[in-house]
Design a protein around this motif. Structure first.
Motif, PDB file in Angstrom:
ATOM      1  N   THR A   1       0.675  -1.189   0.030  1.00 40.23           N
ATOM      2  CA  THR A   1       0.008  -0.039  -0.094  1.00 40.23           C
ATOM      3  C   THR A   1       0.519   1.496  -0.128  1.00 40.23           C
ATOM      4  O   THR A   1       0.510   1.876   0.214  1.00 40.23           O
ATOM      5  CB  THR A   1      -0.542   0.206   1.324  1.00 40.23           C
ATOM      6  OG1 THR A   1      -0.553   0.056   2.319  1.00 40.23           O
ATOM      7  CG2 THR A   1      -1.478  -0.855   1.597  1.00 40.23           C
ATOM      8  N   GLY A   2       2.289   1.192  -0.102  1.00 44.09           N
ATOM      9  CA  GLY A   2       2.897   2.885  -0.100  1.00 44.09           C
ATOM     10  C   GLY A   2       3.080   3.748   1.030  1.00 44.09           C
ATOM     11  O   GLY A   2       2.937   2.736   2.203  1.00 44.09           O
ATOM     12  N   SER A   3       3.808   4.038   1.239  1.00 45.55           N
ATOM     13  CA  SER A   3       4.449   4.622   2.465  1.00 45.55           C
ATOM     14  C   SER A   3       3.034   5.455   2.945  1.00 45.55           C
ATOM     15  O   SER A   3       3.334   6.512   4.728  1.00 45.55           O
ATOM     16  CB  SER A   3       5.660   5.394   2.542  1.00 45.55           C
ATOM     17  OG  SER A   3       5.467   6.520   1.163  1.00 45.55           O
ATOM     18  N   PHE A   4       1.833   5.558   2.344  1.00 45.97           N
ATOM     19  CA  PHE A   4       0.955   6.479   3.051  1.00 45.97           C
ATOM     20  C   PHE A   4      -0.002   6.047   4.395  1.00 45.97           C
ATOM     21  O   PHE A   4       0.003   4.640   4.430  1.00 45.97           O
ATOM     22  CB  PHE A   4       0.163   6.927   2.296  1.00 45.97           C
ATOM     23  CG  PHE A   4      -0.820   5.903   1.292  1.00 45.97           C
ATOM     24  CD1 PHE A   4      -1.903   5.450   2.278  1.00 45.97           C
ATOM     25  CD2 PHE A   4      -0.352   5.431   0.365  1.00 45.97           C
ATOM     26  CE1 PHE A   4      -2.770   5.406   0.781  1.00 45.97           C
ATOM     27  CE2 PHE A   4      -0.806   4.305  -0.884  1.00 45.97           C
ATOM     28  CZ  PHE A   4      -2.239   4.069   0.229  1.00 45.97           C
ATOM     29  N   GLU A   5      -0.293   6.748   4.319  1.00 47.56           N
ATOM     30  CA  GLU A   5      -1.150   6.011   6.050  1.00 47.56           C
ATOM     31  C   GLU A   5      -1.973   5.850   5.941  1.00 47.56           C
ATOM     32  O   GLU A   5      -3.524   6.929   4.784  1.00 47.56           O
ATOM     33  CB  GLU A   5      -0.884   6.725   6.915  1.00 47.56           C
ATOM     34  CG  GLU A   5       0.732   7.586   7.883  1.00 47.56           C
ATOM     35  CD  GLU A   5       0.458   8.327   9.454  1.00 47.56           C
ATOM     36  OE1 GLU A   5      -0.752   8.885   9.685  1.00 47.56           O
ATOM     37  OE2 GLU A   5       1.687   8.333   9.871  1.00 47.56           O
ATOM     38  N   GLN A   6      -3.633   5.331   6.440  1.00 53.88           N
ATOM     39  CA  GLN A   6      -4.293   4.533   6.204  1.00 53.88           C
ATOM     40  C   GLN A   6      -5.039   3.418   7.097  1.00 53.88           C
ATOM     41  O   GLN A   6      -4.687   2.439   7.732  1.00 53.88           O
ATOM     42  CB  GLN A   6      -4.946   4.600   4.567  1.00 53.88           C
ATOM     43  CG  GLN A   6      -4.291   3.108   4.396  1.00 53.88           C
ATOM     44  CD  GLN A   6      -4.095   2.273   2.998  1.00 53.88           C
ATOM     45  OE1 GLN A   6      -5.504   2.036   2.952  1.00 53.88           O
ATOM     46  NE2 GLN A   6      -3.543   1.135   2.032  1.00 53.88           N
ATOM     47  N   PRO A   7      -6.179   3.366   7.185  1.00 51.59           N
ATOM     48  CA  PRO A   7      -6.932   2.406   8.107  1.00 51.59           C
ATOM     49  C   PRO A   7      -6.771   1.187   7.553  1.00 51.59           C
ATOM     50  O   PRO A   7      -6.253   1.317   6.179  1.00 51.59           O
ATOM     51  CB  PRO A   7      -8.534   2.968   7.886  1.00 51.59           C
ATOM     52  CG  PRO A   7      -8.819   4.035   7.931  1.00 51.59           C
ATOM     53  CD  PRO A   7      -7.697   4.621   6.822  1.00 51.59           C
ATOM     54  N   PRO A   8      -6.628   0.707   8.464  1.00 51.04           N
ATOM     55  CA  PRO A   8      -6.343  -1.032   8.012  1.00 51.04           C
ATOM     56  C   PRO A   8      -7.364  -2.043   7.185  1.00 51.04           C
ATOM     57  O   PRO A   8      -8.348  -1.229   7.498  1.00 51.04           O
ATOM     58  CB  PRO A   8      -6.106  -1.731   8.942  1.00 51.04           C
ATOM     59  CG  PRO A   8      -6.772  -1.517  10.155  1.00 51.04           C
ATOM     60  CD  PRO A   8      -6.541   0.430   9.581  1.00 51.04           C
TER      61      PRO A   8
END
Length: 522
Positions: free
Chosen positions: A27-34
């Motif tokens: 998912t790359g390095s960006f933050e997101q909910p699991p």
């Protein structure tokens, strides 16, 4: 070498992928909910009383028994006749006794598991679960940089990659945009190979003839690395069956029900009943027609194979009576969503709805119509949401910026569905005691321990004050969305796939391409 589903019922069993390969993130390095299996904790809204719901149910059965449904597929009519339907030799119209419909609908499973090639992305269909699928079937795509254009393979692949990267998109709902630069005879082979390799989530197979169904089933089986026997016992893919409203079941759709149900894969029956066009102008009448068409096709799936996994889809909305154009995200659409959910629960069948709008660009209309659609999804108790991200122009365009806007909306919906923390610590009595009257909580230990994760952080909203926002160039929501999709797409990494499975998949696809794929008339 395994035999494919078109020629054999079973093959050697492959071990399922696990260990490091199954756990790697892409998912790359960006933050997101699991990635999480969403659950709707709220009681669905009952828009009508039980007596009123029964009136709609009985009216639908009257339609099936007194008016009937035109069935264009010869084998389907033969199957219906063998199972007790009123099928006559001088017409394609089939009539169904109400008791016969209810007998077969009773065999539908109320819940089932959907297996992805990455078991971490398995999903549950039914109950109070909620599955979100990317937009499908748009002939065009658009973005701020290149404008609106016909679908093509590059954009198709980009949308697939973005759906893989974002945990909130839990499965593939079809081709986000139709890649018309690939010949229709082999398009399904190229597209499904892309979907099976660029993502590791469960996916949709189009029911557009025997060859496309069987090829899609075989690609899904190979991607999971299981035998045909195991594949038939585990739902690994699904198809959407759209009735040809009003009251017609055409050849490709019936082929789809036959092949998908025989192989144990999910069939989501979704009449497209636009009030005032292909259905009565009243929402009640349109839903009666929707229900009649859905029940006929769902009962047929059980005639093909008792216990076949199915879903009840609702896609009833209204039209603009001045132009005839479909309207979405309307109060009437929401009422139909809630009513469809009540009917699906009456029959004990998982319910499918959609996140749709009629806006021609990513503007306030696109946002509020999609918000209304998602409100109807939650209140209606939907189990699957088709077209959850990217839908624009009434379904004629898949937009990069709209996809990012929808991802933000969907993540907010998912956060809204999470239960409140009511622990002693969360109730905050000691924090209130420490701060006392007239104080503030910014620097309190209770806040400091939680502030980074206390609230959902939107990816589109701009919360800067006016002066700071203006100095930054006054960016709009669509500007933020444009920047986001490009940044995130650049981070894409393909999910791992075992080399032997990739080799088998490529060999099958290349063989079927050499054989000509699916027949066309050009």
């Amino acid at each position: 070498m395994t035999q494919d589903l078109a020629t054999a019922d079973s093959g050697p069993t492959r071990s399922r992928r696990g260990g490091r390969a199954a756990k790697r993130g892409n998912t790359g390095s960006f933050e997101q909910p699991p990635f999480r299996r969403l659950v709707n904790p709220f009681t669905p809204t009952r828009i009508v009383s039980e007596d009123e719901l029964e009136a709609i149910h009985l009216a639908s059965l009257r339609v099936l028994s007194e008016i009937g449904v035109e069935v264009l597929h010869d084998e389907a009519r033969a199957i219906m006749k063998a199972h007790g339907a009123d099928v006559r030799t001088d017409t394609q119209r089939v009539h169904f006794d109400p008791a016969l419909i209810l007998e077969y609908v009773a065999h539908c499973p109320s819940e089932f598991e959907v297996h992805a090639r990455n078991p971490a992305h398995n999903l549950h269909m039914g109950g109070n679960s909620l599955i979100l699928a990317q937009m499908a079937s748009a002939p065009n795509c658009s973005d701020l940089d290149r404008g609106r254009r016909p679908g093509n393979q590059e954009d198709f692949r980009n949308f697939i990659k973005l759906s893989q990267m974002h945990n909130i998109i839990q499965c593939q709902g079809g081709y986000p945009v139709e890649p018309i630069d690939i010949h229709p005879s082999i398009r399904h082979l190229e597209c499904l190979r892309d979907i099976a390799t660029l993502t590791d989530k469960a996916f949709h197979i189009y029911s557009l003839g025997r060859e496309r169904n069987l090829d899609g089933l075989e690609i899904a089986r190979i991607a999971r690395g299981v035998s045909a026997e195991q594949f038939a016992s585990e739902v690994s893919c699904f198809t959407i069956i759209n009735t040809n409203s009003p009251l017609k079941l055409d050849i490709p759709m019936m082929e789809g029900i036959i092949h998908m149900s025989r192989h144990g894969q999910a069939v989501i029956v979704t009449p497209f009943t636009l009030a005032g066009a292909m259905a009565p102008v009243t929402i009640a009448g349109a839903v009666v027609e929707q229900n009649a068409e859905a029940l006929a096709a769902i009962a047929f799936a059980q005639m093909v194979r008792k216990g076949a996994p199915v879903g009840y889809g609702g896609f009833t909305s209204n039209v603009d009576m001045r132009s005839g154009a479909p309207a979405f995200g309307t109060p009437e659409y929401m009422k139909a969503q809630l009513l469809g959910g009540q009917l699906a629960r009456r029959y004990g069948i998982p319910y499918r709805s959609s996140n749709v709008c009629a806006a021609n660009t990513v503007d306030a209309q696109a946002a509020y119509e999609s918000t209304f659609s998602l409100w109807g999804v939650v209140q209606g108790g939907a189990n699957m949401v088709k077209h959850a991200a990217g839908w624009l122009e009434g379904g004629l365009c898949c937009s990069y910026e709209k996809m990012m806007l929808d991802i933000d909306l969907l993540q907010m919906v998912a956060e809204f569905l999470q239960p409140l923390d009511l622990s002693e610590d969360a109730l905050g009595v000691e924090a209130i005691r420490q701060v006392g009257p007239g104080g503030h909580f910014f620097g309190s230990p209770h806040t400091q321990a939680r502030y980074k994760t206390a609230f959902y952080s939107p990816i589109i909203s701009d919360w800067r004050n006016y002066e700071t926002w203006a100095q930054a160039g006054s960016p709009t929501a669509i500007d933020h969305a444009n920047r986001l999709w490009k940044e995130r797409l650049a981070m894409y990494e393909p999910p791992p796939m075992e080399e032997a499975i990739r080799d088998e998949l490529d060999a099958f696809v290349e063989r079927r391409i050499r054989e000509g794929g699916a027949p066309t008339d050009f």
